[in-house]
Design an enzyme around this catalytic site. Structure first.
Site, PDB file in Angstrom:
ATOM      1  N   GLU A 159      -6.576  -1.257  -7.890  1.00  0.00           N
ATOM      2  CA  GLU A 159      -5.506  -0.402  -8.649  1.00  0.00           C
ATOM      3  C   GLU A 159      -4.285  -1.179  -8.968  1.00  0.00           C
ATOM      4  O   GLU A 159      -3.648  -2.208  -8.563  1.00  0.00           O
ATOM      5  CB  GLU A 159      -4.668   0.447  -7.576  1.00  0.00           C
ATOM      6  CG  GLU A 159      -5.771   1.471  -7.039  1.00  0.00           C
ATOM      7  CD  GLU A 159      -5.020   2.559  -6.057  1.00  0.00           C
ATOM      8  OE1 GLU A 159      -5.212   3.705  -5.973  1.00  0.00           O
ATOM      9  OE2 GLU A 159      -4.279   1.990  -5.121  1.00  0.00           O
ATOM     10  N   ASN A 167      -4.434   5.924  -1.409  1.00  0.00           N
ATOM     11  CA  ASN A 167      -3.962   6.321  -0.304  1.00  0.00           C
ATOM     12  C   ASN A 167      -3.100   7.336  -0.708  1.00  0.00           C
ATOM     13  O   ASN A 167      -2.962   8.085   0.654  1.00  0.00           O
ATOM     14  CB  ASN A 167      -2.953   5.019   0.055  1.00  0.00           C
ATOM     15  CG  ASN A 167      -3.400   3.691   0.656  1.00  0.00           C
ATOM     16  OD1 ASN A 167      -4.733   3.888   0.896  1.00  0.00           O
ATOM     17  ND2 ASN A 167      -2.672   2.712   0.697  1.00  0.00           N
ATOM     18  N   HIS A 198      -3.216  -3.511  -6.278  1.00  0.00           N
ATOM     19  CA  HIS A 198      -3.674  -3.123  -4.817  1.00  0.00           C
ATOM     20  C   HIS A 198      -5.154  -3.041  -4.783  1.00  0.00           C
ATOM     21  O   HIS A 198      -5.858  -2.389  -5.160  1.00  0.00           O
ATOM     22  CB  HIS A 198      -3.256  -1.651  -4.759  1.00  0.00           C
ATOM     23  CG  HIS A 198      -3.111  -0.743  -3.482  1.00  0.00           C
ATOM     24  ND1 HIS A 198      -3.491   0.156  -3.160  1.00  0.00           N
ATOM     25  CD2 HIS A 198      -3.088  -1.394  -2.163  1.00  0.00           C
ATOM     26  CE1 HIS A 198      -3.532   0.319  -1.630  1.00  0.00           C
ATOM     27  NE2 HIS A 198      -3.284  -0.718  -1.098  1.00  0.00           N
ATOM     28  N   SER A 234       0.728  -1.234   0.074  1.00  0.00           N
ATOM     29  CA  SER A 234      -0.033   0.156   0.125  1.00  0.00           C
ATOM     30  C   SER A 234       0.774   1.227   0.136  1.00  0.00           C
ATOM     31  O   SER A 234       0.282   2.490  -0.343  1.00  0.00           O
ATOM     32  CB  SER A 234      -0.917  -0.014   1.235  1.00  0.00           C
ATOM     33  OG  SER A 234      -0.295  -0.566   2.106  1.00  0.00           O
TER      34      SER A 234
HETATM   35  N1  CAA Z   1     -16.945 -10.103   3.475  1.00  0.00           N
HETATM   36  C1  CAA Z   1     -18.063 -10.397   2.785  1.00  0.00           C
HETATM   37  N2  CAA Z   1     -19.118  -9.349   2.932  1.00  0.00           N
HETATM   38  C2  CAA Z   1     -18.859  -8.381   3.765  1.00  0.00           C
HETATM   39  C3  CAA Z   1     -17.706  -8.321   4.612  1.00  0.00           C
HETATM   40  C4  CAA Z   1     -16.561  -9.166   4.442  1.00  0.00           C
HETATM   41  N3  CAA Z   1     -15.409  -9.185   4.971  1.00  0.00           N
HETATM   42  N4  CAA Z   1     -17.805  -7.101   5.250  1.00  0.00           N
HETATM   43  C5  CAA Z   1     -18.820  -6.564   5.105  1.00  0.00           C
HETATM   44  N5  CAA Z   1     -19.522  -7.394   4.019  1.00  0.00           N
HETATM   45  C6  CAA Z   1     -20.818  -7.248   3.493  1.00  0.00           C
HETATM   46  C7  CAA Z   1     -21.993  -7.368   4.437  1.00  0.00           C
HETATM   47  O1  CAA Z   1     -22.314  -8.582   4.151  1.00  0.00           O
HETATM   48  C8  CAA Z   1     -22.927  -6.310   3.999  1.00  0.00           C
HETATM   49  O2  CAA Z   1     -23.695  -6.994   2.901  1.00  0.00           O
HETATM   50  P1  CAA Z   1     -25.349  -6.537   2.495  1.00  0.00           P
HETATM   51  O3  CAA Z   1     -25.365  -5.016   2.757  1.00  0.00           O
HETATM   52  O4  CAA Z   1     -25.581  -7.074   1.351  1.00  0.00           O
HETATM   53  O5  CAA Z   1     -26.114  -6.844   4.017  1.00  0.00           O
HETATM   54  C9  CAA Z   1     -22.084  -5.160   3.432  1.00  0.00           C
HETATM   55  O6  CAA Z   1     -20.813  -5.633   2.958  1.00  0.00           O
HETATM   56  C10 CAA Z   1     -22.099  -3.936   4.451  1.00  0.00           C
HETATM   57  O7  CAA Z   1     -21.553  -4.555   5.642  1.00  0.00           O
HETATM   58  P2  CAA Z   1     -22.113  -4.332   6.940  1.00  0.00           P
HETATM   59  O8  CAA Z   1     -23.639  -3.894   7.006  1.00  0.00           O
HETATM   60  O9  CAA Z   1     -21.457  -5.202   7.983  1.00  0.00           O
HETATM   61  O10 CAA Z   1     -21.456  -2.968   7.249  1.00  0.00           O
HETATM   62  P3  CAA Z   1     -21.331  -1.565   6.606  1.00  0.00           P
HETATM   63  O11 CAA Z   1     -22.620  -1.185   5.882  1.00  0.00           O
HETATM   64  O12 CAA Z   1     -20.957  -0.633   7.615  1.00  0.00           O
HETATM   65  O13 CAA Z   1     -20.497  -1.541   5.773  1.00  0.00           O
HETATM   66  C11 CAA Z   1     -17.964  -1.311   5.121  1.00  0.00           C
HETATM   67  C12 CAA Z   1     -18.919  -1.897   6.082  1.00  0.00           C
HETATM   68  C13 CAA Z   1     -18.117  -2.098   3.656  1.00  0.00           C
HETATM   69  C14 CAA Z   1     -16.423  -1.928   5.844  1.00  0.00           C
HETATM   70  C15 CAA Z   1     -18.076   0.093   4.857  1.00  0.00           C
HETATM   71  O14 CAA Z   1     -18.088   0.721   6.120  1.00  0.00           O
HETATM   72  C16 CAA Z   1     -17.272   0.642   3.973  1.00  0.00           C
HETATM   73  O15 CAA Z   1     -17.220   0.679   2.937  1.00  0.00           O
HETATM   74  N6  CAA Z   1     -16.272   1.304   4.746  1.00  0.00           N
HETATM   75  C17 CAA Z   1     -15.126   1.978   3.988  1.00  0.00           C
HETATM   76  C18 CAA Z   1     -14.040   1.107   4.038  1.00  0.00           C
HETATM   77  C19 CAA Z   1     -12.875   1.609   3.284  1.00  0.00           C
HETATM   78  O16 CAA Z   1     -12.577   2.805   2.910  1.00  0.00           O
HETATM   79  N7  CAA Z   1     -11.909   0.609   2.717  1.00  0.00           N
HETATM   80  C20 CAA Z   1     -10.821   1.119   2.204  1.00  0.00           C
HETATM   81  C21 CAA Z   1      -9.628   1.275   3.286  1.00  0.00           C
HETATM   82  S1  CAA Z   1      -8.026   1.820   2.644  1.00  0.00           S
HETATM   83  C22 CAA Z   1      -7.316   0.251   2.200  1.00  0.00           C
HETATM   84  O17 CAA Z   1      -8.081  -0.837   2.594  1.00  0.00           O
HETATM   85  C23 CAA Z   1      -5.989   0.283   1.272  1.00  0.00           C
HETATM   86  C24 CAA Z   1      -4.854   0.495   2.183  1.00  0.00           C
HETATM   87  O18 CAA Z   1      -3.925   0.084   1.615  1.00  0.00           O
HETATM   88  C25 CAA Z   1      -4.706   0.787   3.508  1.00  0.00           C
END
Ligand code: CAA
Length: 306
Positions: free
Chosen positions: A173, A211, A161, A140
């Protein structure tokens, strides 16, 4: 989900078809990548150094697959069971790097963010993997060019990524270095499409697209807390309701991991001391120093029940 809607393996006029993928590192990212690759019909070999790490990876995959199945096979228990068996049947685990590379088309490295360890690993992989195999990293924050500096097949390297949680986040990415061939690049784009991801491409620049924008934004949110401008709760509420983000920056820091975020900013600050967008944070250092790495340790800026 009907079997027919599972994405087919990738082909493009220029690229090769990826059938077998070796994923090195079974942490949260490696497990997520293994899951989506297996769900999209690829044969997956997940490699790590200890059986307990692989067992943990398989647990992460099973928990996540259950969420997928609950959604896709709501009223079709048999279909869900078949899907689970089929996906699991495409995932092998291995403690033996050499064996895992024997007939692989693509390597995705997802180990610890340590340049020296990655460089050593890639040199080793380059000596073992078949000539046609493409070697990629899910780093990342580290330059792909430096990670693969000792790799001879410079035309067959790149970055893939992914984002956490991998099964949910739709983006991939695809990073090309100045040596990545058109064929390799097209193969990686087609692979991303086969996984069901939307691909964007970026040069081998710090943080690539997401990022580079996301990390300085999250660090600035910590500076707001340090200055006493606003509380963590209000910052998160503001960005969720005022900007439409699914998580606020402080919540997201806890989710990504405070140790990971600190590692990224410290590394960039060291490499680019004159770039004002790469700032470190005393408060972040303090919290990480206390062993609070965010959601995964039960505490970060917020507390979590395990
Ligand atoms: N596996 C499978 N499905 C999953 C899952 C997983 N690990 N996590 C969540 N889900 C699914 C759930 O089953 C749910 O499905 P439905 O809506 O169809 O029921 C859906 O995703 C939403 O999950 P939740 O209802 O539990 O929770 P939420 O609505 O709060 O969403 C989230 C959780 C998807 C994490 C959301 O909050 C989100 O998009 N957050 C931002 C995440 C983000 O920005 N990620 C990037 C980080 S940076 C990075 O990763 C790069 C790096 O290099 C650091």
């Amino acid at each position: 989900m009907a079997a027919s809607s599972i994405a087919k393996n990738a082909t493009s006029s220029l690229g090769r078809t990826i059938k077998t993928v070796t994923i090195i590192g079974g942490g949260l990212m490696g497990s997520g990548i293994a899951q989506v690759a297996a769900e999209s019909n690829h044969k997956v070999i997940l490699v790590d150094q200890k059986q307990e790490f692989l067992d943990k990876s398989l647990n992460i995959i099973q928990t996540s697959l259950k969420r997928v199945i609950k959604k896709k096979f709501d009223k079709d228990q048999q279909g869900g069971e078949k899907y689970l068996n089929d996906v699991n049947g495409r995932i092998q685990t291995s403690l033996n790097l050499e064996e895992s590379l024997q007939s692989t088309d693509l390597v995705i490295e997802a180990i610890v963010e340590n340049l020296g360890i990655k460089q050593k690993l890639f040199k080793q992989i380059d000596q073992i993997a078949p000539k046609h195999t493409i070697l990629t990293s899910n780093t990342s924050s580290l330059p792909i060019t430096e990670i693969v500096q000792d790799v001879k097949r410079q035309d067959k390297v790149g970055g893939l990524h992914f984002f956490n949680p991998v099964p949910v986040m739709k983006l991939l990415e695809v990073i090309r270095t100045s040596s990545t061939s058109d064929e390799t690049f097209q193969t990686l784009l087609a692979f991303g499409k086969a996984l069901g991801k939307t691909t964007v491409s970026c040069k081998d620049t710090p943080g690539f697209i997401v990022n580079r924008l996301l990390v300085p934004y999250m660090i600035e949110a910590i500076h707001m807390i340090e200055r006493g401008d606003a509380t963590p709760e209000d910052i998160d509420t503001a960005m969720k309701l005022g900007a439409g983000y699914p998580m606020g920056p402080i919540e997201l820091l806890d989710y990504v991991g405070l140790d990971t975020s600190k590692y990224i900013v410290d590394g960039w600050k060291k490499r680019f001391p004159d770039d004002a967008s790469f700032k470190t944070s005393e408060l972040l250092n303090k919290i990480v120093g206390e062993g609070k790495f965010g959601k995964k340790t039960g505490a970060g800026f917020y507390k979590y029940s395990k």
